[in-house]
Design a protein around this motif. Structure first.
Motif, PDB file in Angstrom:
ATOM      1  N   HIS A 215      31.544  30.111  36.473  1.00  0.00           N
ATOM      2  CA  HIS A 215      31.426  31.460  36.982  1.00  0.00           C
ATOM      3  C   HIS A 215      32.659  31.840  37.801  1.00  0.00           C
ATOM      4  CE1 HIS A 215      29.408  35.056  38.314  1.00  0.00           C
ATOM      5  NE2 HIS A 215      29.799  34.766  39.547  1.00  0.00           N
ATOM      6  N   ASN A 216      33.069  30.951  38.670  1.00  0.00           N
ATOM      7  CA  ASN A 216      34.262  31.231  39.476  1.00  0.00           C
ATOM      8  C   ASN A 216      35.472  31.466  38.599  1.00  0.00           C
ATOM      9  OD1 ASN A 216      32.769  30.859  41.710  1.00  0.00           O
ATOM     10  ND2 ASN A 216      33.588  28.829  42.216  1.00  0.00           N
ATOM     11  N   LEU A 217      35.605  30.619  37.635  1.00  0.00           N
ATOM     12  CA  LEU A 217      36.760  30.719  36.755  1.00  0.00           C
ATOM     13  C   LEU A 217      36.725  32.043  36.008  1.00  0.00           C
ATOM     14  CD1 LEU A 217      39.154  29.020  36.186  1.00  0.00           C
ATOM     15  CD2 LEU A 217      37.953  27.935  34.318  1.00  0.00           C
ATOM     16  N   LYS A 218      35.542  32.415  35.641  1.00  0.00           N
ATOM     17  CA  LYS A 218      35.396  33.689  34.942  1.00  0.00           C
ATOM     18  C   LYS A 218      35.863  34.811  35.846  1.00  0.00           C
ATOM     19  CE  LYS A 218      31.648  36.292  34.470  1.00  0.00           C
ATOM     20  NZ  LYS A 218      30.317  36.777  34.080  1.00  0.00           N
ATOM     21  N   GLY A 219      35.357  34.776  37.082  1.00  0.00           N
ATOM     22  CA  GLY A 219      35.739  35.812  38.033  1.00  0.00           C
ATOM     23  C   GLY A 219      37.245  35.848  38.243  1.00  0.00           C
ATOM     24  N   ASN A 220      37.799  34.683  38.483  1.00  0.00           N
ATOM     25  CA  ASN A 220      39.238  34.621  38.755  1.00  0.00           C
ATOM     26  C   ASN A 220      40.063  35.128  37.583  1.00  0.00           C
ATOM     27  OD1 ASN A 220      38.514  33.486  41.116  1.00  0.00           O
ATOM     28  ND2 ASN A 220      39.179  31.407  40.619  1.00  0.00           N
ATOM     29  N   SER A 221      39.657  34.696  36.397  1.00  0.00           N
ATOM     30  CA  SER A 221      40.460  35.098  35.243  1.00  0.00           C
ATOM     31  C   SER A 221      40.306  36.591  35.005  1.00  0.00           C
ATOM     32  CB  SER A 221      40.046  34.302  34.010  1.00  0.00           C
ATOM     33  OG  SER A 221      38.667  34.454  33.780  1.00  0.00           O
ATOM     34  N   GLY A 222      39.132  37.100  35.312  1.00  0.00           N
ATOM     35  CA  GLY A 222      38.930  38.530  35.144  1.00  0.00           C
ATOM     36  C   GLY A 222      39.839  39.317  36.073  1.00  0.00           C
ATOM     37  N   ILE A 223      39.937  38.850  37.288  1.00  0.00           N
ATOM     38  CA  ILE A 223      40.727  39.571  38.278  1.00  0.00           C
ATOM     39  C   ILE A 223      42.178  39.689  37.836  1.00  0.00           C
ATOM     40  CG2 ILE A 223      41.697  39.382  40.599  1.00  0.00           C
ATOM     41  CD1 ILE A 223      38.935  38.334  41.452  1.00  0.00           C
ATOM     42  N   ILE A 224      42.704  38.621  37.280  1.00  0.00           N
ATOM     43  CA  ILE A 224      44.107  38.723  36.878  1.00  0.00           C
ATOM     44  C   ILE A 224      44.255  39.213  35.444  1.00  0.00           C
ATOM     45  CG2 ILE A 224      44.819  36.900  38.473  1.00  0.00           C
ATOM     46  CD1 ILE A 224      45.209  35.158  35.956  1.00  0.00           C
ATOM     47  N   GLY A 225      43.155  39.528  34.818  1.00  0.00           N
ATOM     48  CA  GLY A 225      43.243  40.106  33.481  1.00  0.00           C
ATOM     49  C   GLY A 225      43.562  39.091  32.402  1.00  0.00           C
ATOM     50  N   PHE A 226      43.135  37.882  32.608  1.00  0.00           N
ATOM     51  CA  PHE A 226      43.359  36.838  31.613  1.00  0.00           C
ATOM     52  C   PHE A 226      42.189  36.916  30.644  1.00  0.00           C
ATOM     53  CE2 PHE A 226      44.991  32.182  31.436  1.00  0.00           C
ATOM     54  CZ  PHE A 226      45.021  32.258  30.071  1.00  0.00           C
ATOM     55  N   LYS A 227      42.373  37.706  29.638  1.00  0.00           N
ATOM     56  CA  LYS A 227      41.245  38.107  28.811  1.00  0.00           C
ATOM     57  C   LYS A 227      40.572  36.963  28.082  1.00  0.00           C
ATOM     58  CE  LYS A 227      43.950  41.066  26.805  1.00  0.00           C
ATOM     59  NZ  LYS A 227      45.064  41.263  27.744  1.00  0.00           N
ATOM     60  N   GLU A 228      41.403  36.132  27.440  1.00  0.00           N
ATOM     61  CA  GLU A 228      40.797  35.095  26.611  1.00  0.00           C
ATOM     62  C   GLU A 228      40.014  34.108  27.463  1.00  0.00           C
ATOM     63  OE1 GLU A 228      43.983  35.826  26.619  1.00  0.00           O
ATOM     64  OE2 GLU A 228      44.178  36.934  24.731  1.00  0.00           O
ATOM     65  N   LEU A 229      40.613  33.779  28.590  1.00  0.00           N
ATOM     66  CA  LEU A 229      39.952  32.817  29.463  1.00  0.00           C
ATOM     67  C   LEU A 229      38.650  33.401  29.974  1.00  0.00           C
ATOM     68  CD1 LEU A 229      40.046  30.127  30.824  1.00  0.00           C
ATOM     69  CD2 LEU A 229      41.369  31.117  32.671  1.00  0.00           C
TER      70      LEU A 229
ATOM     71  N   GLU B 223      43.640  27.032  41.689  1.00  0.00           N
ATOM     72  CA  GLU B 223      42.192  27.010  41.730  1.00  0.00           C
ATOM     73  C   GLU B 223      41.646  26.652  40.354  1.00  0.00           C
ATOM     74  OE1 GLU B 223      40.664  30.422  43.682  1.00  0.00           O
ATOM     75  OE2 GLU B 223      38.599  29.818  43.306  1.00  0.00           O
ATOM     76  N   ALA B 224      42.269  27.229  39.342  1.00  0.00           N
ATOM     77  CA  ALA B 224      41.796  26.967  37.984  1.00  0.00           C
ATOM     78  C   ALA B 224      41.872  25.474  37.692  1.00  0.00           C
ATOM     79  CB  ALA B 224      42.626  27.753  36.981  1.00  0.00           C
ATOM     80  N   LEU B 225      42.975  24.878  38.078  1.00  0.00           N
ATOM     81  CA  LEU B 225      43.118  23.453  37.794  1.00  0.00           C
ATOM     82  C   LEU B 225      42.086  22.643  38.565  1.00  0.00           C
ATOM     83  CD1 LEU B 225      46.977  23.190  37.602  1.00  0.00           C
ATOM     84  CD2 LEU B 225      45.327  23.136  35.733  1.00  0.00           C
ATOM     85  N   ASP B 226      41.859  23.059  39.797  1.00  0.00           N
ATOM     86  CA  ASP B 226      40.827  22.375  40.573  1.00  0.00           C
ATOM     87  C   ASP B 226      39.480  22.485  39.885  1.00  0.00           C
ATOM     88  OD1 ASP B 226      42.583  21.646  42.424  1.00  0.00           O
ATOM     89  OD2 ASP B 226      42.001  23.108  43.950  1.00  0.00           O
ATOM     90  N   ILE B 227      39.200  23.689  39.450  1.00  0.00           N
ATOM     91  CA  ILE B 227      37.908  23.908  38.812  1.00  0.00           C
ATOM     92  C   ILE B 227      37.794  23.055  37.556  1.00  0.00           C
ATOM     93  CG2 ILE B 227      36.512  25.611  37.602  1.00  0.00           C
ATOM     94  CD1 ILE B 227      37.485  27.698  39.599  1.00  0.00           C
ATOM     95  N   ILE B 228      38.883  23.012  36.810  1.00  0.00           N
ATOM     96  CA  ILE B 228      38.854  22.218  35.582  1.00  0.00           C
ATOM     97  C   ILE B 228      38.550  20.759  35.913  1.00  0.00           C
ATOM     98  CG2 ILE B 228      40.325  21.297  33.756  1.00  0.00           C
ATOM     99  CD1 ILE B 228      41.724  24.105  33.824  1.00  0.00           C
TER     100      ILE B 228
END
Lengths: 171, 1012
Positions: free
Chosen positions: B246-260, B212-217
């Motif tokens: 926003h989606n990317l933020k949500g997704n990265s938050g869920i998996i705990g990808f802090k920097e992203l 999803e991240a790659l798609d979003i990018i």
């Protein structure tokens, strides 16, 4: 690559051409097929038997007798095609080697293998990787990659061009 | 750098991308040369160059990266009007794109960027920049290291340093990359880049995230570029972009990808302001956002799907930029921050939002400092990271705000603790989970208001953790983690509040949340120092190297803080698929193709039908075995099923072919540039006219025709076209024309290269052939004009009177012929002396499946491509006119040369005399020859199988491949073009040295008669 595996397995597939027993490093052998219909390719040297259909791929088959300058015989029920995988011109290539019969997978320790004799062998010494022994019988271990190498082919073609006779007759 | 350990798919994507970029750049450059004022064009050039830089940096391709970076710099200068667009600059940029292309090609074929001298080009760029800057910029970089550091990156006075970069092998793509568009990022020297595990629920979660991240990018890149093209009408696009972040933020938050998470959050905030119209969408904004997207892409690339770990990257610099971007307009007191000094020192291009061009003062290009800046020389004025500590350190909070903040967060922390306690008793109480989420969101917002961004992000992450727990259904497992998180939040809030009250300069120790959370044994930033030294610290380097799981790809860009030299060793890693690659094996890369989703759906449907059909066969077989049904009924059903099968397989074939088709545009696009260069070199004025670029061809064919076409176009310009004076003298237009056309021709595609130049003179060809010893005078005299012209394809033959550096070495046309033959195509030459030359390449639509006519010769079956068969007929043997070894027949008033196919193929002749001869008339372009066969069989669709490497080294004239019949036998496919050549050259070997048989003359006459 073949060399490395050799030291690990020490296993060889033995086959015969006439009375001689030959062996191939098992790592290069993919499978052994019964003789099927081989489609001859026009205007290729005699040792080039043609192509077979190996599960949807056209695989060239080389007659080992002709290739090793031995007299041709009629194909028999024992005639087999050994499918080998060699590196040819930097690419993995699948080839068939037509032999009189296939015998067994035989184990030989590296120390029991002697260097190829400089002369007197039935085949060209460049083709020989070493000489093994089973009971009283000598086994000629062939360097299959060498036999099917591009340099070899180039050399054969050169000879072929120089004389009208087919390559194997010239050798 | 070797690509052995790179993900082949990534690489393949890179090749595609890089080529696309270069293809976009070139035509635009050429246009730009004519319209130097067109800013839109410049942007169109700048963008792909920037992307190329980013992509190469991501893959750790240093040379490409550096060069692209330089090119980008000068483009940026052009864009900002620092230099005028001169042809000198154009030449340099074109040289750079050439070098880039070469490196990309090298990389694909050999796995390395190759020995391309980028330094020379780089120094040329620098020289140009220098020259221009001397005029335009009086701004002197001070000797004080840190403040001048960012400028040195672009200033010519560091030429030596930048030129040295290639020597520092695996230096720092991360840093080099992120300074795109001259957005120079601060790096936190104490940044901890130890990989840490991501929180994922179940298998596939991480993969989903990555996908999803790659798609979003991808979406982001696309939308941003689109928006950039029409900034005045943001409309839905800006909302889309906002949503993507926003989606990317949500997704990265869920998996705990802090920097992203932190980074996307900032981008989101910034966009929100743009969306509300509080900020203008300027060029600078797009540069910034695209740089953010690049960074995101890089960060996502650092996730290791197999282990679920991520090697963190320092995004604080970008976060800071973003923050400043949206704060600038609103919070005036930020003007006092040290960063603003940097702003003040930098001359601002007029009319732009200042942000992206602000070079953070504390920036260090970690590649360089070892030579330019003593690492310890930080005078203290450089704040490399803009974290909460700084905000706090600046003080200036409204006491009232602080009070409200304190009470608000205090309450929320209490709420959190209560909720946690309740949940520990019973994890299924959803209202408490919701409560926690609300509390954390409140904290997040409050922190945001107070500009405590790190804290705010931390709260946001914790909130997303809660969200994740809520979704996963079992909250119990998260309680412990959440407990810790809440404690950390509370603690940091306390610290922050204390400092707000005291206004103390003392910072929250380890303000970077990563350090707090990770505490992975890396010392936190020098305690109490709010402005960490920007000097590259070698400690993080060793972290990278000590980390066995860091894949090479990561290592390529993982060490943002590593000083170049010390990060050189690349851990050989087993993680990559290329590990097994044998060095002697030719380098092969995965090639990818983009497919319309609908086509795939259609394929899927067909497969469904196929399975149904298969079941039907099984049913019929059983019916037969059990004898329940009448045989003729089964037989009828069998026929029906077979028809259905035929329909499905046809459809499948069409669909798949469709998928493989790409327009020849991809090849044609490189020619305007080539012709421009040729025209400049040769001093001839040349106009290139391309037609039919949208014609589609199989991808494998398109990939192969590039080189042959280059040769042909070169020849056309160099040999074909006359000099301007000659042209005028001949009454032609002063500028020569070269046409490049593609069009469908039956079941194949024709590509023509035509020029209106001097044409090929057959007489000259003959005499040159004799002079070069290719033919004897006699043989030459016996060639008809067409054959004489075709001598250009003879190896080692060049008719050019002088060999120029462009062409004339006599290898080109030979290569053309071989390449086209490999593609199962043919080349046809038409030339009229004085009028011009036209070369037509006829290529099959696809290499895989063709229609063929099956014939039998000497007991063997052969396939003749139907394209080349003009007709089949039977003639009476007595009608054959036998002239020496050659035969001919008059068919419908035309003379047709006839040969025995068995004779051509060295097969035994037909055993008995025949009165009726079955003949296949094949044509090679407009020449025809009749082939006598034993028997004509049916017409059939065949699948072409290559004969393989081994056989290709034999002399297989006349044979182009093999196919496999329904009964499993192998049938050889004849090559009509070569068959024709064999047929025409047949009687020659015997005739050589003897008197030329009259048959030759007759044949030539026949051939001429047939030319139409």
């Amino acid at each position: 690559m073949a060399e490395q595996v050799t030291t690990e397995t020490n296993q060889y597939l033995t086959f015969t051409l006439g009375k001689e027993v030959f062996a191939l490093d098992i790592a290069t052998v993919r499978e052994v097929l019964e003789l099927t219909h081989v489609t001859r390719i026009p205007r290729t040297p005699d040792y080039m038997r043609g192509v077979i259909n190996l599960r949807g791929h056209a695989v060239p088959v080389v007659g080992m007798r002709r290739k090793l300058n031995m007299k041709d015989v009629e194909d028999t029920i024992n005639t087999c095609i050994i499918i080998v995988e060699v590196e040819y011109d930097g690419e993995r290539t699948v080839l068939g080697a037509l032999v009189d019969s296939v015998r067994e997978v035989f184990e030989m320790a590296p120390e029991s293998i002697e260097a190829a004799p400089k002369m007197g062998a039935a085949v060209k010494s460049e083709y020989i990787k070493g000489m093994g022994r089973q009971d009283d019988e000598f086994i000629i271990i062939l360097d299959i990659a060498r036999i099917f190498s591009a340099e070899e082919l180039a050399a054969v073609q050169k000879i072929g061009q120089q004389s009208p006779v087919p390559a194997e007759a010239a050798g | 750098m070797s690509q052995e350990y790179m993900d082949p798919e990534l690489l393949a994507d890179f090749f595609n991308e890089a080529r696309e970029h270069l293809e976009t750049i070139e035509p635009n450059l050429l246009q730009l040369e004519n319209n130097p004022e067109d800013l839109g064009l410049l942007n169109d050039i700048f963008r792909p160059m920037h992307s190329l830089k980013g992509a190469s940096g991501f893959l750790g391709l240093n040379k490409i990266n550096q060069l692209a970076h330089k090119a980008e710099n000068i483009l940026d200068d052009l864009r900002q009007g620092l230099h005028p667009v001169t042809s000198q600059i154009m030449d340099v940029i074109l040289a750079a794109t050439d070098a880039l292309r070469t490196m990309v090609d090298n990389l694909e074929t050999s796995g390395t960027e190759g020995d391309v001298d980028v330094r020379e080009i780089i120094s040329r760029v620098e020289a140009l920049q220098h020259a221009a800057e001397a005029d335009t910029r009086q701004q002197e970089p001070t000797d004080e290291a840190p403040s001048s550091a960012p400028e040195q990156e672009i200033r010519p006075n560091t030429e030596a340093v930048t030129a040295d970069q290639p020597l520092i092998a695996e230096a720092k793509p991360a840093a080099a990359k992120s300074n795109g568009v001259r957005i120079q990022l601060a790096q936190d020297p104490d940044f901890d880049n130890t990989p840490y595990p991501l929180t994922t629920v179940g298998e596939g979660h991480l993969t989903d995230f990555l996908e999803e991240a790659l798609d979003i990018i991808e979406d982001l890149n696309r939308s941003l570029v689109t928006l950039e093209g029409a900034p005045d009408d943001p409309g839905e696009l800006i909302n889309d972009i906002f949503r993507y972040f926003h989606n990317l933020k949500g997704n990265s938050g869920i998996i705990g990808f802090k920097e992203l998470n932190a980074l996307t959050h900032e981008a989101e905030t910034l966009l929100n302001r743009v969306r509300k119209g509080e900020m203008d969408s300027s060029q600078a904004l797009f540069d910034l956002l695209l740089a953010v997207v690049d960074l995101i892409e890089e960060m996502v690339g650092h996730v290791e799907p197999s282990t679920g770990e991520v090697t963190p990257m320092d995004s604080s610099g970008m976060v800071e930029l973003l923050q400043r971007a949206y704060e600038d307009g609103e919070i005036p007191e930020i003007q006092d921050t040290p960063e603003e000094h940097g702003l003040a020192e930098q001359p601002q291009p007029a009319g732009e939002v200042p942000v992206p061009d602000v070079v953070p003062q504390g920036d260090m290009q970690p590649v360089e400092p070892s030579t330019t800046i003593p690492p310890a020389s930080d005078p203290g004025g450089a704040a490399s990271s803009h974290d909460d500590a700084e905000v706090l350190a600046q003080g200036g909070f409204d006491p009232e705000d602080v009070a409200i903040f304190e009470s608000a967060v205090g309450q929320q922390v209490d709420n959190l603790r209560t909720a946690l306690a309740r949940l520990r008793e019973d994890a299924s109480q959803e209202q408490y989970v919701d409560g926690m989420f609300r509390a954390l969101t409140t904290i997040q917002n409050s922190c945001g208001y107070m500009s405590l961004n790190a804290l705010r992000d931390y709260a946001a992450q914790t909130a997303s953790l809660v969200e994740q727990g809520r979704k996963s259904g079992d909250f119990g497992i998260l309680l412990d983690i959440l407990g810790q998180e809440v404690d950390i939040v509370a603690e940091r809030l306390d610290d922050a509040i204390t400092q707000m009250h005291s206004g103390s300069v003392e910072a929250v120790s380890g303000g970077q949340e990563t350090e707090r959370v990770e505490a992975a044994g890396v010392a936190a930033s020098p305690a109490g120092v709010a402005k960490p030294s920007p000097a590259p610290d070698s400690a993080p380097t060793s972290t990278v190297l000590d980390n066995p799981s860091s894949s090479a790809l990561r290592t390529g860009s993982a060490g943002p803080n590593a000083s170049g030299a010390s990060s050189t060793p690349t851990p050989p890693t087993a993680a990559s698929s290329g590990a097994s690659a044998n060095s002697s094996v030719k380098h092969k890369t995965a090639s990818t193709i983009r497919v319309d989703h609908h086509k795939l759906d259609h394929l899927m449907n067909l497969i469904g039908e196929l399975i149904i059909n298969r079941n039907r066969y099984a049913l019929l077989a059983r019916a037969l075995e059990e004898g329940q049904e009448e045989v003729h009924v089964v037989a009828q059903q069998l026929t029906e099923t077979t028809y259905a099968m035929a329909r499905i397989s046809d459809d499948l074939q069409d669909t798949i072919m469709n998928v493989r088709m790409v327009p020849v545009q991809t090849v044609f696009s490189r020619f305007p540039r080539l012709v421009r260069d040729l025209s400049r070199k040769s001093g001839k004025r040349v106009e290139l006219i391309t037609e039919g670029e949208e014609t589609e061809l199989d991808k494998s064919v398109v990939e192969e025709i590039g080189d042959p076409l280059v040769h042909l176009v070169r020849n056309a310009v160099d040999h074909g076209l006359e000099d301007e004076e000659d042209r005028v003298g001949l009454g032609k237009s002063p500028s020569g024309h070269v046409w490049l056309r593609a069009y469908h021709k039956g079941n194949s595609v024709a590509i023509e290269v035509e020029d209106d130049g001097r044409g090929i003179d057959p007489e000259k060809m003959r005499s040159v052939a004799v002079r070069k010893g290719v033919l004897t005078a006699e043989e030459a005299a016996n060639l008809d004009d067409r054959e004489a012209i075709e001598l250009i394809f003879h190896p080692g033959f060049s008719s050019a009177e002088k060999v120029t550096d462009i062409s004339g070495r006599g290898v080109g046309m030979d290569v053309v012929k071989t390449n086209i033959k490999n593609l199962k195509g043919s080349v046809h030459t038409q030339s009229e002396s004085g009028k011009g030359t036209k070369l037509t390449l006829t290529l099959p639509l696809t290499l895989a499946i063709i229609d063929a006519l099956m014939v039998e010769v000497a007991g063997e079956t052969f396939a003749i491509p139907l394209d080349a068969v003009s007709e089949t007929t039977k003639i009476k043997a007595e009608k054959l006119a036998d002239v020496n070894s050659r035969k001919a027949v008059t068919l419908r008033g035309e003379v047709l040369g006839v040969v025995e196919l068995s004779e051509l193929l060295d097969l035994p002749p037909y055993p008995e005399e025949r009165s009726i001869l079955p003949i296949v008339i094949v044509h090679d372009n407009d020449r025809r020859v009749g082939l006598v066969v034993d028997r004509l069989l049916e017409r059939q669709e065949i699948v072409i199988k290559p004969l393989g490497q081994y056989l290709s080294d034999f002399d297989l004239d006349g044979i182009s491949g093999a196919t496999i019949m329904g009964d499993g036998s192998v049938v050889l496919i004849l090559d009509p073009h070569e068959i024709y050549s064999l047929a025409t050259s047949m009687g020659r070997p015997q005739a050589r040295g003897l008197e030329r048989p009259k048959g030759q003359v007759l044949r030539s006459a026949a051939a001429r008669a047939l030319e139409s």
